[in-house]
Design a protein around this motif. Structure first.
Motif, PDB file in Angstrom:
ATOM      1  N   SER A 179       0.843  -1.191   0.000  1.00 35.60           N
ATOM      2  CA  SER A 179       0.000   0.000   0.000  1.00 35.60           C
ATOM      3  C   SER A 179       0.873   1.234   0.000  1.00 35.60           C
ATOM      4  O   SER A 179       2.089   1.140   0.041  1.00 35.60           O
ATOM      5  CB  SER A 179      -0.863   0.011   1.260  1.00 35.60           C
ATOM      6  N   ASN A 181       1.077   3.195   2.418  1.00 39.22           N
ATOM      7  CA  ASN A 181       1.513   3.496   3.779  1.00 39.22           C
ATOM      8  C   ASN A 181       2.982   3.162   3.982  1.00 39.22           C
ATOM      9  O   ASN A 181       3.439   2.093   3.594  1.00 39.22           O
ATOM     10  CB  ASN A 181       0.682   2.694   4.779  1.00 39.22           C
ATOM     11  N   LYS A 183       4.264   2.726   6.863  1.00 43.96           N
ATOM     12  CA  LYS A 183       4.220   1.632   7.837  1.00 43.96           C
ATOM     13  C   LYS A 183       2.986   0.804   7.540  1.00 43.96           C
ATOM     14  O   LYS A 183       1.889   1.352   7.412  1.00 43.96           O
ATOM     15  CB  LYS A 183       4.110   2.194   9.259  1.00 43.96           C
ATOM     16  N   ASP A 184       3.158  -0.479   7.400  1.00 43.76           N
ATOM     17  CA  ASP A 184       2.007  -1.336   7.119  1.00 43.76           C
ATOM     18  C   ASP A 184       2.415  -2.759   7.456  1.00 43.76           C
ATOM     19  O   ASP A 184       3.224  -3.365   6.758  1.00 43.76           O
ATOM     20  CB  ASP A 184       1.628  -1.218   5.631  1.00 43.76           C
ATOM     21  N   VAL A 185       1.869  -3.298   8.563  1.00 39.98           N
ATOM     22  CA  VAL A 185       2.293  -4.634   8.979  1.00 39.98           C
ATOM     23  C   VAL A 185       1.127  -5.614   9.003  1.00 39.98           C
ATOM     24  O   VAL A 185       1.138  -6.605   9.718  1.00 39.98           O
ATOM     25  CB  VAL A 185       3.010  -4.615  10.345  1.00 39.98           C
ATOM     26  N   ALA A 186       0.103  -5.288   8.193  1.00 38.36           N
ATOM     27  CA  ALA A 186      -1.054  -6.184   8.170  1.00 38.36           C
ATOM     28  C   ALA A 186      -0.771  -7.384   7.270  1.00 38.36           C
ATOM     29  O   ALA A 186      -0.771  -7.280   6.056  1.00 38.36           O
ATOM     30  CB  ALA A 186      -2.274  -5.414   7.683  1.00 38.36           C
ATOM     31  N   GLY A 187      -0.483  -8.499   7.867  1.00 29.52           N
ATOM     32  CA  GLY A 187      -0.319  -9.744   7.108  1.00 29.52           C
ATOM     33  C   GLY A 187       1.080  -9.951   6.573  1.00 29.52           C
ATOM     34  O   GLY A 187       2.000  -9.167   6.837  1.00 29.52           O
ATOM     35  N   TYR A 188       1.242 -11.053   5.844  1.00 30.17           N
ATOM     36  CA  TYR A 188       2.549 -11.358   5.244  1.00 30.17           C
ATOM     37  C   TYR A 188       2.963 -10.245   4.307  1.00 30.17           C
ATOM     38  O   TYR A 188       2.126  -9.616   3.664  1.00 30.17           O
ATOM     39  CB  TYR A 188       2.464 -12.653   4.426  1.00 30.17           C
ATOM     40  N   ASN A 189       4.260 -10.067   4.165  1.00 27.60           N
ATOM     41  CA  ASN A 189       4.779  -9.057   3.250  1.00 27.60           C
ATOM     42  C   ASN A 189       4.993  -9.683   1.871  1.00 27.60           C
ATOM     43  O   ASN A 189       6.086 -10.115   1.520  1.00 27.60           O
ATOM     44  CB  ASN A 189       6.084  -8.486   3.800  1.00 27.60           C
TER      45      ASN A 189
END
Ligand SMILES: Cc1cc2nc3c(=O)[nH]c(=O)nc-3n(C[C@H](O)[C@H](O)[C@H](O)COP(=O)(O)OP(=O)(O)OC[C@H]3O[C@@H](n4cnc5c(N)ncnc54)[C@H](O)[C@@H]3O)c2cc1C
Ligand code: SF4
Ligand code: SF4
Lengths: 458, 429
Positions: A179, A181, A183-189
């Motif tokens: 995304s 963002n 910073k974005d740590v929702a789920g696997y990268n």
């Protein structure tokens, strides 16, 4: 028989942009490795929807499909080693959205790296990854190989500048990952998993890239050494004096000679190694750092020439010499094993010396140059293709170089990727458990193994 | 054909650099239309892995401007131009040559036929052609629909009297220098005013001039189309004619003809034919010069120009013809001469050395692509804000005039030699 059916289906989708005549297939059968494997069908796609439809067809009939950018790859990634479909993305070359406020840009995967740079320049911005092939390689290819260039010392490689992707999975599903963002740590990268996957997990159709302001000032410095170890040690000296240059490039004696023969740049004749250093930043900072480097060099007796480019043109001359090495090597011998090993930076002097030792032992030309600032060296073992003894010796030399590189904690490839040319060494580096995990990941993405099969040991 | 010829392109390592410079590839964006692709086709043909029976080979090997931008940028000096010309000979063998090219070869091969056809053209001129004025450069349109050229295409005008008819075989001069002139078909029959300008300048410099009446077409367009045996015949005629003529230099105001004679004649005899004529061709080659090169390096013209003015001030930009710049290596000379003129404001345009898209018969065979490339050139000329674009080649003049005309621009198109002549006379452009 399925081939005919598959061809008809793709033909009805793409019309004239679907080719299966001999001439066109030959034109899409090679890349910069100079190896040739003919695809059965060439598909010149223009949008994501076409990519998705073609993948659905390929998946249904279990036909190998190989994504392709501009075919400048050095590990055979874009070759249809088992025939099938060549999925060429060169016509998908548009800038989709420029988000100036967030310093991000959505581009199609077939856009050439340099064309993006040209687009960004008027805004005072640039896209930091700068492989030497930036004028003739695509963003999609850069992502698939996680390409890096001279600026990696300060700015990192492709993976550091990709925030998101539009990808198409083997079954034709179109997906957005990542995304805008920071910073974005929702789920696997998933974005980072796709970067460097060499077209084996998904087809990248669009990329969301971060861009960076161009520094106010920069300077290019060329330092010529009469000893190779001294050059390698200078790299660490500079970094230890709290200067992080944009790039520190390294060129050895034979590379100096070939480029000089080709371009007549007039390097000193007794040069054993050259460092090309670029520093950027604020005007004051650049001035300070260039003085610091000069002071470091004054102490070094093995330095025979020191030159700071006075203007853009002189800087370009210095860089052209560096960028032209790889394609001019054919002047030494017609065959080469082209490796891009990488070692932890501090081990660079050891690696370079060992390479020279190996060259002497086998009586071969081994030309080394590359990104010394990040420990990445292009080692070119030269041989004549009509001399079987040399071919054998070259292979042995390569084995020895790889073994020593791994012993130092290095890697068999820093940027060109594994593809077909390095797959025999992959397991030796990463171990069998890693290979097992690779295979499981591949299965999750592409259960029928249609996407660029039989590359990277997959 | 001599086996050695393949060495001139086998240095290709398939790196792909040529993709970033080829003007045709920029429009087509696919591998058959770039140096790397062309070289691969001829290599696979020679290896026996491929034949050119597919009709596509005509398009794949035809759609190259022979602009040599790729050769210039290739780190391995791979000669794509030779690869393409060689491949075309094979394509011709299988598919034959289009009728219009056959006629072209026939007509160009004999001066008399050429003269006659131009005279006929002149006679029926008003019936066949419509003169177009008030455009970047005067030209003609074809009145009737025909399969070769489009009706709206701005073509070369036809002169009432050819250059070779107009001038005597020799013009005296007091200077110790002596030159011969090879005029080229375009200036002989169409842009005769360029020839007039050349003679005027030579007269001003008091240089003795020889204009051999028996000179024949250089054969360039025929050679580039892959009809090498026909070009060879013309080459022999010109070689035999000019070797007898004593002159310090042979001036050719048409870089395509100059390239044909200077660069391609030696190649014809080295690679495609027995090399009995090779030495002679090389000797002739040494004497061939573009006028701007000769005037700048061998005469005092630049100093004379420094005291000269055009009647009105002009801002001028310069387009590098591919043959003049890359094949003959003349880049600075014309610029310096132009800059010497006092009230001429010289503006460098972006990408001045990019091909204009003419490529001789390329612009007939692939007009759409040719115009796309021309449009980029026109845009750069317009952006330069100059009121006149100068170049050293008739082919470029015709193409640029058309490209500017399509953009509704009134920027005028001139030959370097014309501008110099006008300045010497204090006339307006
Ligand atoms: C002279 C020269 C210098 C080079 N210098 C450098 C350098 O400094 N640094 C560096 O890192 N590399 C360098 N390279 C290698 C090469 O240019 C890079 O690997 C580049 O990223 C390849 O891009 P491409 O578009 O040509 O991809 P291709 O060669 O067409 O493909 C490469 C791989 O990417 C995959 N791929 C391509 N597009 C997609 C997509 N859209 N989706 C999924 N997979 C895709 C292909 O399947 C293949 O596996 C150099 C090459 C040459 C010839
Ligand atoms: S022709 Fe030259 S630039 Fe093009 S691929 Fe071959 S070596 Fe590279
Ligand atoms: S000669 Fe010009 S048009 Fe032909 S391949 Fe080379 S760059 Fe392209």
């Amino acid at each position: 028989m399925y081939k005919n059916k598959v061809y008809k289906k793709i033909k009805s989708l793409l019309g004239k942009r679907c080719l299966n005549d001999k001439l066109s297939k030959v034109q899409y059968s090679y890349d910069a490795t100079q190896k040739m494997y003919s695809p059965d069908i060439v598909a010149l796609v223009e949008n994501t929807n076409e990519v998705s439809e073609i993948l659905k067809i390929a998946n249904k009939y279990k036909v190998p499909i190989v994504p392709r950018g501009w075919g400048s790859g050095f590990s055979g990634g874009a070759l249809n080693i088992e025939g099938g479909i060549c999925l060429s993305l060169e016509k998908m070359d548009k800038i989709v959205e420029f988000d100036k406020d967030n310093l991000m840009v959505w581009v199609e995967a077939g856009l050439v790296n340099y064309d993006l740079q040209e687009f960004l320049k008027p805004y005072g911005l640039f896209f930091p990854p700068d492989p030497s092939s930036w004028k003739f390689s695509t963003i999609g290819g850069n992502i698939a190989e996680n390409a890096g260039g001279p600026r990696a010392v300060k700015y990192g490689v492709t993976k550091n500048w990709v925030n998101g992707l539009e990808i198409v999975l083997a079954d034709g599903t179109v997906l957005n990952v990542g995304s805008k963002n920071i910073k974005d740590v929702a789920g696997y990268n998933i974005t980072d998993l796709i970067i460097g996957s060499e077209g084996t997990l998904a087809v990248v159709t669009k990329a969301l890239l971060r861009v960076h302001p161009i520094s106010d000032d920069k300077k290019t410095i060329q330092i010529v050494f009469n000893g190779i170890r001294a050059a390698a040690e200078m790299v660490n000296n500079i970094l230890n004096s709290k200067i992080i240059p944009t790039s520190i490039e390294f060129v050895d004696k034979d590379a100096i000679k070939t480029v000089d023969d080709a371009l007549n740049v007039g390097f000193p004749k007794d040069a054993e190694a050259i460092l090309i250093i670029e520093i950027d930043g604020g005007i004051y900072e650049v001035e300070e750092n260039s003085k610091k480097i000069k002071r470091l060099c004054e102490k070094d007796k093995s330095i025979i020439a020191f030159r700071v480019a006075k203007n853009e043109k002189e800087a370009d001359e210095i860089w052209i010499a560096r960028r032209s090495i790889s394609p001019t090597l054919k002047r030494i011998a017609d065959g080469k094993l082209n490796e891009d090993i990488v070692v932890p930076r501090s081990k660079l002097p050891d690696m370079i010396e060992k390479t020279q030792e190996i060259a002497k032992k086998h009586n071969l030309y081994i030309v080394s140059f590359g990104h010394a600032g990040d420990g990445n060296i292009h080692t070119n073992i030269m041989y004549h293709t009509d001399n079987n003894k040399e071919i054998e010796a070259a292979k042995k030399a390569m084995d020895e170089i790889f073994s020593f590189c791994l012993k130092l904690g290095g890697s068999i490839t820093g940027e060109h990727g594994v593809g077909i040319t390095k797959q025999d060494y992959l397991e030796k580096q990463v171990g069998s458990d890693n290979i097992k995990l690779f295979k499981n990941i591949k299965k999750a993405f592409d259960p029928k193994n249609i996407l660029n099969p039989h590359k990277m040991r997959l | 054909m001599n086996d050695k010829i393949s060495e001139s392109w086998d240095s290709c390592v398939k790196c792909g650099i040529c993709r970033s410079v080829c003007p045709v590839f920029k429009e087509e964006k696919s591998e058959p239309f770039v140096a790397r692709g062309h070289i691969t086709l001829i290599q696979e043909l020679i290896k026996g892995n491929l034949n050119f029976s597919d009709k596509l080979s005509k398009e794949y090997l035809g759609k190259c401007l022979l602009c040599t931008t790729c050769v210039e940028s290739c780190p391995n000096n791979a000669h794509t131009d030779l690869a393409v010309i060689t491949a075309r000979t094979f394509v011709n063998k299988i598919h034959g040559v289009p009728l219009y090219k056959k006629i072209m070869a026939q007509v160009m091969s004999q001066r008399k036929v050429l003269d006659l056809s131009v005279r006929m053209g002149n006679m029926f001129s008003s019936f066949m052609f419509k003169t177009v004025e008030n455009v970047p450069r005067k030209g003609v349109n074809v009145r009737m629909k025909n399969p070769i050229v489009e009706k709206d295409r701005l073509l070369l005008p036809i002169s009432k009297r050819t250059f070779l008819n107009k001038y005597p075989e020799s013009i005296n001069g007091k200077n110790s220098k002596k030159v011969a002139v090879f005029i080229g078909c375009a200036v002989n029959y169409s842009y005769t005013e360029v020839g007039d300008a050349l003679i005027n300048i030579l007269k001003t410099l008091n240089i003795e001039v020889i204009i051999p009446k028996n000179q024949v077409c250089c054969g360039g367009p025929i050679y580039y189309a892959g009809m090498i045996d026909k070009a060879e015949k013309l080459a022999k005629k010109n070689i035999e004619l000019f070797e007898k003529i004593e002159a310090d230099a042979i001036l050719i105001p048409e870089p395509t003809c100059a390239t044909a004679i200077k660069v391609e004649y030696p190649r014809i005899f080295e690679y495609f034919s027995n090399n009995k004529y090779l030495e002679k061709a090389k000797k002739l080659s040494e004497r061939v010069r573009d006028p701007s090169d000769y005037f700048y390096n061998d005469t005092d013209l630049i100093n004379i120009l420094k005291n000269k003015k055009l009647k009105k001030e002009h801002s001028v930009t310069y387009h590098d013809s591919c043959h003049l710049n890359r094949s003959l290596g003349i880049k600075q000379e014309p610029r310096e001469l132009l800059k010497a003129i006092e009230n001429l404001n010289f503006i460098e345009m972006k990408d001045a050395d990019r091909c204009c898209g003419n490529g001789g018969t390329f612009s007939v065979d692939f007009r759409e692509t040719s115009l796309k490339i021309g449009k980029r050139k026109a845009q750069n000329i317009i952006n330069s804000t100059a009121d006149t674009v100068v170049t050293g080649c008739s082919g470029c003049m015709m193409q640029i005039a058309e490209a500017l005309n399509i953009e509704n621009s009134k920027i005028s198109v001139k030959h370097t030699i014309e501008v110099i002549d006008k300045a010497l006379r204090g006339e307006d452009l």
